[in-house]
Each structure stands twice: as C-alpha cells, then as structure tokens.
Design a protein around this motif. Structure first.
Motif, PDB file in Angstrom:
ATOM      1  N   ALA A  50       0.855  -1.195   0.000  1.00  0.00           N
ATOM      2  CA  ALA A  50       0.000   0.000   0.000  1.00  0.00           C
ATOM      3  C   ALA A  50       0.879   1.228   0.000  1.00  0.00           C
ATOM      4  O   ALA A  50       2.097   1.146   0.201  1.00  0.00           O
ATOM      5  N   VAL A  51       0.251   2.364  -0.236  1.00  0.00           N
ATOM      6  CA  VAL A  51       0.851   3.666   0.022  1.00  0.00           C
ATOM      7  C   VAL A  51      -0.068   4.326   1.037  1.00  0.00           C
ATOM      8  O   VAL A  51      -1.293   4.269   0.894  1.00  0.00           O
ATOM      9  N   ALA A  52       0.518   4.925   2.055  1.00  0.00           N
ATOM     10  CA  ALA A  52      -0.312   5.533   3.087  1.00  0.00           C
ATOM     11  C   ALA A  52      -0.108   7.041   3.110  1.00  0.00           C
ATOM     12  O   ALA A  52       1.000   7.533   2.887  1.00  0.00           O
ATOM     13  N   VAL A  53      -1.210   7.741   3.357  1.00  0.00           N
ATOM     14  CA  VAL A  53      -1.161   9.196   3.520  1.00  0.00           C
ATOM     15  C   VAL A  53      -1.982   9.539   4.749  1.00  0.00           C
ATOM     16  O   VAL A  53      -2.755   8.718   5.249  1.00  0.00           O
ATOM     17  N   HIS A  54      -1.778  10.769   5.228  1.00  0.00           N
ATOM     18  CA  HIS A  54      -2.555  11.170   6.396  1.00  0.00           C
ATOM     19  C   HIS A  54      -3.992  11.469   5.982  1.00  0.00           C
ATOM     20  O   HIS A  54      -4.213  12.046   4.925  1.00  0.00           O
ATOM     21  N   PRO A  55      -4.988  11.084   6.790  1.00  0.00           N
ATOM     22  CA  PRO A  55      -6.399  11.258   6.412  1.00  0.00           C
ATOM     23  C   PRO A  55      -6.762  12.713   6.131  1.00  0.00           C
ATOM     24  O   PRO A  55      -7.665  12.992   5.320  1.00  0.00           O
TER      25      PRO A  55
END
Length: 890
Positions: free
Chosen positions: A234-239
RNA sequence: GGGCGCGUAGCUCAGCGGAAGAGCACUCGGCUUACAACCGAGGGGUCGCUGGUUCGAACCCAGCCGUGCCCACCA
C-alpha cells in the motif's frame, strides 16, 4: 629495643620492610576458603544479608568492570559478615546463549564444520565439553581478587535446578496469559540467524541514502531501504492531507512489479515529513506492519532469513545490500527516481553481538506480555519497597518500565533453555510446561527454539536459592539485600529481575536495594577500548601491585552511579598506601604495640593517646554512614587520611619519644591499628589480614567484629590541644623551610605560652617534631615566631635569617588577614544579615572576626619582633666562609 | 526526536546556601634508625557564561555555550 613483657612482638612473625602482596594473597585466600569463612548457613539465628553476583558470561574473563563490581559487593559482604550478619554472596555464571554458541561454532568452523553437521544433540554436548575445558576462567580470577563468595553455592543458569525454575515460570506465565506466540515484526540478525529483543539491538547514526521514488504522477515516496519496495502492499497518507485526499481508495501501480496497491489513509503518517506519502511494507517494518494490520493488507515476505531477496523477478537471490542499488538503478531506468539520491543520516539497528545490520522481519515468535509485569516492577520502586541508589537513576528505570514493549523471548539457537512447548500435527500447542519426562503423543514435537538468555537471568535472585522449591535458603536469604551492578544493565537485567521476581514470589521483591555503579574509564574519563589502547587488565594490576591496591583504586573512585576513572599511577598510589600500612604496623610491633587486655584506664592516657582515640571514634562513625550510603570513595578517603595523616604522620611521630616506656601508648597504638585494619578490611582484605594477624594473633579478620564508635572516648579537649600543638609545629616547620634551614639542623629556641594554651606537657614533643634545641648558654633570640594563641617561639638564628623574606611573608599573611577581617566586619555591619541569618551563623562570623583580629595581632607582633636587618646585611657582616653561609654550624 | 547528567587547581574528582577541598602532577628542602613505594614546606582556582532569587550563591531558578550518556518504529 623494647621488650616490654606485654609485648607480643617478639613471638610474632617479623615483617619484611616492604609489603609483597604476591607472596601472601593466594595462599591466604585458599586458607579462608578452607576455613569455611565464606560459607553461609541457613540455620543460624544471625540476621541474614545476601547478595547474588551478577552472573558473568561463561565465556568471559575478569575485566576491570567486573573488578569494580566485585570489589563493591565484596566490601558490602565482608562488612556485614564482620557485623555478625549471616552473609551470603552467591556466585555463578550465565550460559550466555548467543555468545557461547558463537564461540563453539567458531571452533567448529576451524575444522570446516557447522553446528548442522553435528546436529542439535551433539552440538549441545560439544558446548558442555567446551564449558568443562575452557569455560569459567573468570571463577579462578575471582579468587585472585579476593571475592568472599560462597563457593559451595555456585550456580549456572543451565543447572538442572535453574532450568527447572525456567520451565516452571514459563508454564505459569503461559497459563496466566502472559506468554503468547504471535507473528510480529521482530529484530532479526541475518548473520546469527535469530530473533533479538529490543535491547540486544544497538542503534548508531549511519549514513544512508534517501531516494525518492515516483509511484504515480501524484505520489512520490522516499526510502532508505529501496529493496523493501518489493514487499509494498500500500501507500499511506494522512487522512487530513488535502493533497492526497482524492487519491485515498484508489490504486497505484507498484513499479517493477506490475502489482497494483491501494492508497490508504492512516493517522500514523506525518504529513509534514517528506512528501507526506509513505510506502507500506508490512512484513519488513514495524510501523508498516501496524498500518497493514489496521487496513487488512497482506504481508508478503520478500527477504529470507539471510537477508536475500526471495520475491520472484530479476532481483531474486540478491543480498539486500546488492539489491538496493540494483533496484534503484532499475527504477532510474524507468524514470521513477525523482531527485538524485541524497546522503541521509539516520539511526540504524545493529546486532549487539556481531554488529550486523538488523533486519526488521515478520516472524512467528514467543513473547512475554510485559505490561502488567512492568507495572508491578515500576510500582515496587515507586512505593519504596525497592530503593534504587543513586535515586536519580530511578527516573531512567521508570522511563524504561513505563514504556516497555512486549519482550520477544524465542531465539533460533541451540544453546539455551529449549522452549517447553509441544505442538501437535496441526502445529497447535498441545503441551506446555515442566513435564518431568518429555511428553509424547502422536505427531508431537517440541518447539525448536530456545529462550533468550535474559529470561533465565531474570530468575537469578530466587532460582539460585532453590525456587521453585521452598528451600531453607529461599526462606532465609530472599529477598536478597542488595543488588550491585552497573547502570548499563538497569534495563537488560534489573528491570527483568523485578518483573519476574515480583511475579514468581507473589509481589515479594527480588532485592531491597539496587546499588548502581558506573563504568570504569581511563584517567581522562575516556571509555576503555582496545582501539584506544587504554584497557586495563585487572589481573595485570593484581600481579604487579596486588589485589588490595587494585581494589582500593577502584573503590576509591566509586561514587554511587558515577563512572570510575582509573590509571596505573593511581594504582601505584594505592599500592603505596598498603605499604604504608605495612610499615606503620611493622614499626608498631617493633615498639611493643599490642592488643592484649583492656584499654588502659582513661586517666592513664596521655593527651596524644586520647586525641587519637577520639579521632578514631569520629572515623568509625563516618565510615559507617558512608558504607550505608554506598559511598565507597568516601570510605576510602576517610580511612586513607586517618591512616596516613592522623596515625602515621602525627600519632606515630608524637609517640616516638615515649612509646618505648609507655605501656598505655603501646596498648592504644595496638588498638588503633586493630580497629583501622578492621575498617579497611572490607576494601583491602589481604594486607589488613596479614597485619591484623601479626598484631593480634587472632584467628582471622574475616570473622572479626566490626568496630562501633565509643562516645566515651570522644575527647574534644584533647583534639583541641593537639590541634594547637600541630599548629605550633607546622608554623615552626614552615619558618624553617622558608628560611632554608636544613630539616636536620637543630636550632636553639625558647618556647613560651604553651602553658597558657594548655599544652605545656607537650613542649618536648613540639621540640622534637620541630627540631628545636633547648636554649643553652649564650642563647640570643634573633627571631621570634608568633604562632598565635599567646604562643611564641624565640629562635637563635644568628647568621641564618633572611629578614626581608620573612617580612615579605608576614606582609602577605597580613593582607590576607586584613581581607578576612574586613569581610567578617562587613557582614556583621549588615543589618539585614544580623536580622535574618540564624544565630549560629552570626556566631560563626563573630568568631571569624575575632580570629582575624588575633591573627593580625600575631602578625604585627611577629613583624615587630623581626629585626630590622635584611638578609644581605646579615650576610655581609657574617665572618663564615661562603660555603656555609646561611647555615648555622652547630 | 525525546530524556538524563556534567562543566570547581595542569589531570581526575569531592563539596551542593553561610570562611574554596582531596589525590596525582608541579616547585623547594631532606636518607629525621617504620616506610625514598618516604618525610617536611610551598605555589596554583573571578567554582563555564549571563541574568535572577537571597542578608548571603560554587551550591537554588532561568537562559545561553560546551560536553557526555541513555532511550527512540518518522519513511
């Protein structure tokens, strides 16, 4: 030479002129052991005092850190033993899982073998053989140091009894839900091929390269471990990150793989760091693992246990450090590298055993659920059941126990306590615990792994006393009295002993006090290391200067919790001190000092005797307090100065003229040395034993009583009188030295004012110590020393005095005295001071003022008494030839 | 990135609210019959810097500078 009837010197062994530790230490130690002095008994009425030794690795040999640690423990134990405690110092060793296995594997390697060639059982057998032949060198070295350990209770963490303790507690923890097996990210050493706990990993700031990789037109991620991208899921970002919000829920293509991975929103991501987008590799990064758990991501493993790429494709089979540049190059070819890679310093974990870069790795391991145990461990210190010395270090302890992660306890090694868990055919746990015979069932097999070495070390304070059996020893000596160790293993060991001790003994702490010391450093405070070449070998020092000198050097620097600088020079100084004691006692014995019978009645004692006895009482009291506070440096300092300054430089010199004819002084000197040897014995056991035996003819100082202060012997008047005497002698000596009078040269003098000062009886002493002759015919006072307190010394120094020099000195003193007077007067003139300062302080200042005024009067009198002539004038009229000018010829 | 500690004589360190200390090193003088692995005497410090609290600060407080250690899953 005196042969007073009460003198036992004649029948006592004569002492050589120099103390030779090498000749007496080892035989003396063996006699102590043979006599059973170190053996503790569980069945006596005495109060118990116990210490368990921090078990050195079976692979280890005595280094200077051990020497410090052991000197401290031995001092505590020996003092308590002398105080009448049933004292147990329990020795033993740790099996040291990885370290020992490495040693034997290296040995095998020289024969071209690996442990797998032998197989598990044969390999373990081989390790035991190694232990029998080469292990435990340190035990013999502890004898050299003089450790008064109870050898009859020596233990090893792989003993049958201790192994049983390990299995028992494992089972209990498991049944209480405090041990579990789970797939977690753990620290993995690709060289040792085992999991490591957090504390077996050392972090260093390493320079890596941060590369930025374009995963899509809109997403760029940065990494220092490019090879892990093969395992990204996955790639994660801040909500809340506006830049990426629209992408959450979409997919991007993972470069080089063709796989599509989702973009997820996770609060863990720091939107201000880098691009605010993070690649997620759940199987090879602890943070990413948690993100993966939260979002239900798969966790493919792309590196094997040796750090080799397993992901199918062109990189398969490459080592992680080869794969990294290869993957970056491949990405660049595809135009995926955004910016040039840039150097980036970040903390990298290394195996504390071999230094290999640790690889975080998803793995099925056993863990201790530490939260409840750590809570109890913290509380025991918080509520005072366990005291940490020095108290400041408790903060570190709390910081550790309050933030403890679960503890990975399984190790993929062979040497150690094999995990007592059996699995069924489906891999399910079918049996846990200390079964007397290996449990069997269809398709059952025992876990292959062993427990972390620290697991068994954590049980040490009670497993060594017989737990899980409720033995006599356990009832008698547990909780142990003090745990002595370096602050460096507060976390490794102390915290874990607390956790397991409190748990196993239902809240009973493993020790009442933790006394922490620092690390031994060189004379510039530098850490000892082979590359600096500043490593001290305690055995070398023991050889050359003696065990006592080595111990004294270490103890003398041991302030609680702080590092201990040492150097060879200082060890020589300690050796000199031992020799000083030796010679002082030798002199005493030659002059009839003895310890037979009671001390003389007080009326029979001279002021000098009373003075030294009074000083001794203070010293006993101080040393006791310092011992209670673990202030070994102060213990040494107090005794060093008492022995050297008070006893040798003053008492022996003061009594030289009379001792031959004074039974009282002979007895007092014997007493003072007897007590001094007792006080010093815990720190320097060997020389004190030799001297004490020669002095008293007793059985052994090891089992002699510890001194207690006798208030009836405190004599302020005697101390004051001798203080005056010392001042007079020192003043005259100073004058003589300033005037270049040879120490051996007698000068005629007339003393006055001694009676008024209450020391008239000591005039002969003043004369002998200051080398002053009685005035004879033709005495002519050419210089008058005004000592103060009404005491003056008129000297016949015809032809020898440099008036100008003496005047200059007095003028200098005068300025100091004036300054002193002004300071005190100013204070006393301050209304606020008088109003607010405590009376005691005001009184002190008044005394100061009076003292300064008296000093000024003294100096003015001295200046007045000084002739007007300068040295040159004196010399000019002198008829003596140049060679003897300035010297009085008797 | 957090936390802890330390900066006092040339060196290593005590002292932690009321007169700047020790050991070693250094200088000078000595084989004074226990000890030259010794004895006697001496020199040497605006107690990191700047403010503050206090009658009074090396010591308490704040900031700064320097330095060391521990912990840490920001790619």
């Amino acid at each position: 030479m005196s042969t007073s009837p009460v003198t036992a010197a004649a029948v006592k062994p004569t002492l050589s002129t120099t103390y030779l530790p090498a000749e007496v230490e080892q035989p003396r130690y063996e006699r102590w052991v043979a006599a059973g002095y170190f053996r503790a008994r569980a069945d006596t009425e005495r109060p118990p005092f116990s210490i368990v030794i921090p078990p050195p690795n079976v692979t280890g040999s005595l280094h200077v850190g051990h020497a410090l640690d052991h000197t401290i423990q031995d001092s505590l134990i020996r003092r308590r033993r002398m105080q009448g405690y049933e004292s147990l110092w329990l020795p033993g060793m740790d099996h040291a899982g990885i370290a020992t296995q490495n040693v034997v594997e290296r040995q095998l390697a020289t024969q071209g073998l690996s442990r797998h060639d032998l197989g598990r059982e044969a390999f373990i057998e081989r390790v035991w053989q190694w232990k029998a032949s080469s292990g435990g060198a340190i035990l013999g070295q502890m004898r050299r140091l003089g450790d008064s350990v109870d050898w009859s209770r020596e233990r090893f963490t792989m003993d049958e009894g201790l192994s049983r303790a390990v299995l028992t507690i494992f089972k209990r923890l498991y049944e209480d839900g405090l041990i579990y097996r789970a797939e977690r990210i753990i620290n993995w050493c690709p060289r040792c091929l085992t999991a490591l706990s957090d504390i077996e990993v050392d972090h260093t700031d390493d320079e890596g390269e941060l590369v930025s990789i374009r995963y899509s037109d809109e997403i760029v991620v940065a990494t220092t471990r490019a090879e892990t991208m093969l395992g990204d899921t996955a790639v994660a970002v801040h909500p809340d990150d506006e830049r990426y919000r629209h992408l959450v829920g979409t997919e991007v293509e993972l470069p080089l793989t063709g796989r599509r991975i989702p973009v997820v929103a996770d609060g863990h991501v720091d939107p201000t760091f880098g691009t605010g987008a993070v690649k997620v590799t759940p199987a090879h990064d602890p943070n990413d693992f948690e993100i993966g758990q939260r979002h239900g991501l798969p966790s493919p493993i792309v590196l094997d246990e040796r750090g080799v790429i397993t992901a199918p494709g062109p990189f398969q089979g490459l080592d992680r450090f080869e794969a990294r540049p290869a993957i970056v190059a491949a990405l660049r070819e595809q135009g995926r590298i955004v910016a040039e890679k840039r150097p980036y310093v970040h903390a990298v974990g290394h195996c504390s055993r071999c230094g290999t870069t640790v690889e975080p790795r998803l793995s099925l391991q056993w863990f201790v659920h530490t939260a409840p145990l750590a809570k109890a461990a913290g509380d025991a210190v918080r509520d005072g059941r366990v005291r940490i010395e020095p108290g400041e270090l408790a903060k570190r302890y709390f910081a550790w126990v309050d933030n403890m992660h679960d503890w990975c306890i399984s190790r993929q090694l062979w040497w150690g306590h094999r995990i007592p868990v059996w699995y069924g055919p489906e891999g399910e746990v079918v049996c846990v615990g200390p079964e007397d015979e290996a449990p069997t069932g269809p398709g059952w097999r025992q876990d292959d792994d062993v427990l972390d070495t620290w697991f068994s070390s954590a049980l040490w304070p009670f497993s060594t006393l017989g737990w899980p059996e409720e033995t006599e020893d356990l009832a008698r000596f547990y909780p142990t009295s003090v745990l002595v160790t370096g602050y460096d293993i507060l976390f490794f060991w102390v915290a874990r002993m607390m956790m397991f001790g409190l748990y196993a003994r239902d809240g009973q702490q493993p020790f009442n006090v933790v006394a922490l010391h620092g690390m031994v450093r060189d004379q510039h405070g530098k850490k000892m290391s082979k590359s600096y070449g500043n490593v001290v070998d305690p055995l070398d020092w023991i050889e050359r200067f003696g065990a006592d000198a080595t111990r004294f050097t270490l103890a003398r620097g041991a302030n609680p919790g702080s590092d201990v600088p040492v150097s060879e020079e200082w060890c020589q100084g300690s050796r000199n001190f031992c020799n000083k004691l030796w010679n002082a006692t030798r002199f005493a014995l030659l002059n009839g000092a003895h310890t037979g019978g009671d001390l003389p009645a007080y009326e029979e004692l001279s002021t000098v005797d009373r003075w030294v006895l009074s000083r001794l009482q203070h010293v006993i009291g101080e040393v006791d307090e310092q011992f209670e506070r673990f202030e070994f440096a102060k213990v040494c300092d107090t005794l060093y100065h008492f022995a050297w300054d008070d006893v040798c430089d003053w008492y022996l010199e003061l009594t030289k003229p009379v001792i031959e004819h004074s039974p009282a002084t002979q007895r007092v000197l014997g007493h003072v040395l007897d007590q001094l040897m007792r006080l010093l014995h815990p720190v320097i056991p060997f020389v004190t034993e030799e001297l004490w035996l020669a002095l008293t003819g007793g059985e052994s100082l090891v089992i002699a009583g510890w001194p207690a202060p006798d208030k009836s012997l405190v004599d302020d008047a005697a101390e004051a009188d001798i203080g005056v005497l010392q001042r007079v002698v020192t003043e005259v000596r100073r004058f003589r030295s300033d005037q270049g009078l040879k120490p051996g040269q007698r000068v005629a003098a007339q003393l006055s004012g001694l009676a008024a000062a209450g020391i008239a009886e000591h005039e002969p002493l003043v004369r002998s110590l200051a080398r002053l002759e009685r005035k004879g015919d033709g005495f002519q006072a050419t210089a008058t020393l005004v000592v103060g307190g009404g005491i003056t010394v008129a000297l016949d120094t015809r032809g020898t005095i440099d008036v100008a020099a003496e005047r200059a000195r007095l003028e200098k003193d005068r300025i100091a005295a004036q300054k002193e007077r002004a300071g005190a007067a100013a204070k006393l003139g301050n209304v606020d001071f008088l109003a607010k300062a405590p009376e005691q302080v005001v009184a002190k200042i008044r005394q100061r003022l009076a003292g300064a005024e008296a000093e000024l009067a003294r100096i003015d009198a001295a200046l007045g008494a000084l002739g007007e002539r300068s040295r040159s004038e004196v010399l000019a009229e002198a008829s003596t030839p140049p060679a003897t000018q300035g010297r009085r010829v008797d």
